[in-house]
Enzyme design. Structure first.
Site, PDB file in Angstrom:
ATOM      1  N   GLU A 144       0.812  -1.213   0.000  1.00  0.00           N
ATOM      2  CA  GLU A 144       0.000   0.000   0.000  1.00  0.00           C
ATOM      3  C   GLU A 144       0.850   1.269   0.000  1.00  0.00           C
ATOM      4  O   GLU A 144       1.929   1.291   0.600  1.00  0.00           O
ATOM      5  CB  GLU A 144      -0.891   0.014   1.249  1.00  0.00           C
ATOM      6  CG  GLU A 144      -1.853  -1.137   1.303  1.00  0.00           C
ATOM      7  CD  GLU A 144      -2.563  -1.257   2.644  1.00  0.00           C
ATOM      8  OE1 GLU A 144      -3.730  -1.672   2.640  1.00  0.00           O
ATOM      9  OE2 GLU A 144      -1.955  -0.926   3.677  1.00  0.00           O
TER      10      GLU A 144
ATOM     11  N   ASP B  38      -7.842  -4.803   8.968  1.00  0.00           N
ATOM     12  CA  ASP B  38      -7.425  -3.618   8.219  1.00  0.00           C
ATOM     13  C   ASP B  38      -7.251  -3.920   6.736  1.00  0.00           C
ATOM     14  O   ASP B  38      -6.464  -3.295   6.044  1.00  0.00           O
ATOM     15  CB  ASP B  38      -6.114  -3.062   8.800  1.00  0.00           C
ATOM     16  CG  ASP B  38      -4.984  -4.075   8.733  1.00  0.00           C
ATOM     17  OD1 ASP B  38      -5.233  -5.205   8.297  1.00  0.00           O
ATOM     18  OD2 ASP B  38      -3.875  -3.722   9.112  1.00  0.00           O
TER      19      ASP B  38
END
Lengths: 349, 349
Positions: B64, B235
């Protein structure tokens, strides 16, 4: 302190080492290699994880992150675009990039990419022109003689067989700099006083200017039939170089439509205006140049896959050339769950 | 080769120097400082340029990029999440980050962020609990005793006044490691054999497990009224820790809804299920805990603003502590338009 293990280290290619690598390989051979790598990745285009770059805009410029992945390797580039930097003695564009292993998420290489971006942008332009420009093109007009200009000229020489470049910039000092740098590199260099003069007899017109606003570098009546336009500079929302009428007369080729519609020359056109994806021309799924009279336009904005190709190329050269240093960037505890213990032990070690 | 000018250099904080910085400041003082910085940035939340992080998913993990900007400074973090890494002796999460000047786009600092992420995640959790947990909370259950566990325990001690942590992990070795690391740090540490045992008498329940799939770490009947749940582990899309029925009984607080709806526990709920943004509780625009009997849930996924706060904090400590090295990362020609000349001159220099 404890000495980090080898996993903690990420090979880093500094600006100095990137310049060494360029001279180790040679500028023209490296441009050719990069064009081949980029073309090879355009052929396997559908398997890339693609997204328009993530841009953070301000009044004076933009900072962008450009990630992509082929499922095995992940790469991203950080790049800025600040036209007002030049007045401060700073680069308009600076960049760095990273390659990582998809299987573990661990970085494989960190590298400067200001120079590498200049090389890959020129290699991409020339690779596209190889597919789109009229056969036997020998003369290129180069409008905008900034940091990217010489790289473009040399790439078109090495990859497309261009023999003459005709230079124009609104700032004569930029043209002088460019002409001086291109001396003795095997190109006929013709500095010009107007853009009309620069495009005389050119089969390829490259525009590469850096204003963060709508500009009209080329007007409609300047562009005759049969030329190939390589539009490099328009690469931001609100930043274009060509008059809309030129677009309407051209066959338009782009990298990745969702990004080009936001950033490229075609932001001047309707969202469903037909354009052709360059990778489909290369794989034979779409037609390239229709005939000798067609105007072809490569509306280039720069896409993450090109940076990925460039990063993988540099990575493949790393060990051979030894032009890197190890960076202690990844915390690597003996027990992967014991990050806290590693930090605590560093206190007493 | 020519020596690069000072502009070419980016201060780099290695893993070793980050550990030095932690011990220079002290772990608990640094967690407190980070919580203060994060809280201060949550107060000015509306002015940040916010976007959900840009994720590249594979079967085994995710990579990410998390950018944000306050208009003056830009920051981003690279972070991976690979639960299967542990079996290979690698970290589940590694990270690094960069701070840049919005006015020029030039990098200001590059730093390791594996350790810094562990610190900022714990500081964020504890800061949120300060606003949401029942008054006078002294006991925390810590379910999941991996790399993040000790940082959470210490942050809740330093920021919320927690005196006892009750540890549980499906792997007893993780609990042993965590209990050993927390010895002598001023907390009563109680290793537990079941999660039911761990939550006995706890006012705060922290879940921090790392499976990339739906899991039920807490079932509905385990959670009594009045507790605060700090859900750290869920998450990722498809990765959650809590039974949906717990969510339906709780007041839910999140960082940035567009990201949490994709990645957090609330991906189990309808897209319009009401949640409260934590920054609005801190600024007084929204209600926090309603009463002593309410279950509050901080559905934490980690947001770019928290990394930005941490990056700025480390940057503010840089010069004082001298814990960095200069990285030759930015090409810096004397004439900013003469990148080509710089590369060419390096050949002969």
């Amino acid at each position: 302190m404890l000495k980090p293990s080898q996993t903690a280290y990420v090979p880093f290619v500094s600006v100095e080492n990137m310049m060494r690598l360029v001279h180790h390989i040679g500028l023209e051979p490296m441009l050719k290699d990069l064009a081949d790598e980029i073309e090879a990745d355009f052929i396997r285009w559908p398997l890339f994880d693609k997204t328009p770059r993530v841009a953070s805009h301000s009044d004076v410029g933009v900072i962008e992150l450009m990630p992509t992945s082929d499922g095995e390797t992940y790469g991203f580039k950080y790049v800025n675009g600040h036209p007002s930097n030049m007045k401060k003695g700073l680069q308009t564009v600076t960049a760095f990039g990273l390659l990582a292993d998809v299987a573990t998420g661990y970085p494989l290489m960190l590298t400067e990419m200001t120079i590498l971006t200049a090389l890959r942008t020129a290699a991409t332009s020339a690779m596209a022109a190889k597919w789109l420009a009229p056969e036997g093109s020998k003369v290129m007009a180069m409008i905008g003689n900034g940091a990217q200009a010489e790289f473009q000229a040399l790439a078109f020489k090495a990859i497309c067989g261009i023999e003459e470049v005709r230079l124009y910039d609104i700032d004569p000092a930029a043209t002088e700099k460019c002409a001086r740098n291109l001396q003795g590199l095997g190109l006929t260099v013709v500095p010009c006083k107007t853009s009309q003069d620069a495009i005389l007899g050119a089969q390829i017109i490259t525009t590469c200017t850096a204003d963060k606003q709508y500009a009209t570098i080329l007007t409609d009546n300047m562009v005759g039939s049969g030329v190939h336009i390589n539009a490099v500079g328009g690469d931001c929302p609100g930043k274009t170089e060509l008059h809309k009428d030129i677009l309407l007369r051209s066959g338009i080729f782009v990298e990745y439509p969702p990004q080009t519609r936001i950033e490229g020359e075609i932001q001047q056109l309707d969202a469903d205006y037909p354009v052709t994806e360059l990778w489909q021309v290369i794989t034979g799924q779409a037609e390239g140049r229709k005939d000798a009279r067609q105007i072809t336009l490569f509306d280039s904005v720069g896409f993450a896959v090109e940076d990925f190709s460039a990063l993988r190329y540099v990575h493949s050269q790393l060990k051979q050339a030894g032009l890197f240093q190890d960076l202690d960037m990844i915390a690597d505890p003996d027990d992967p769950r014991d990050l806290f213990g590693m930090v605590q032990r560093a206190k007493t070690a």
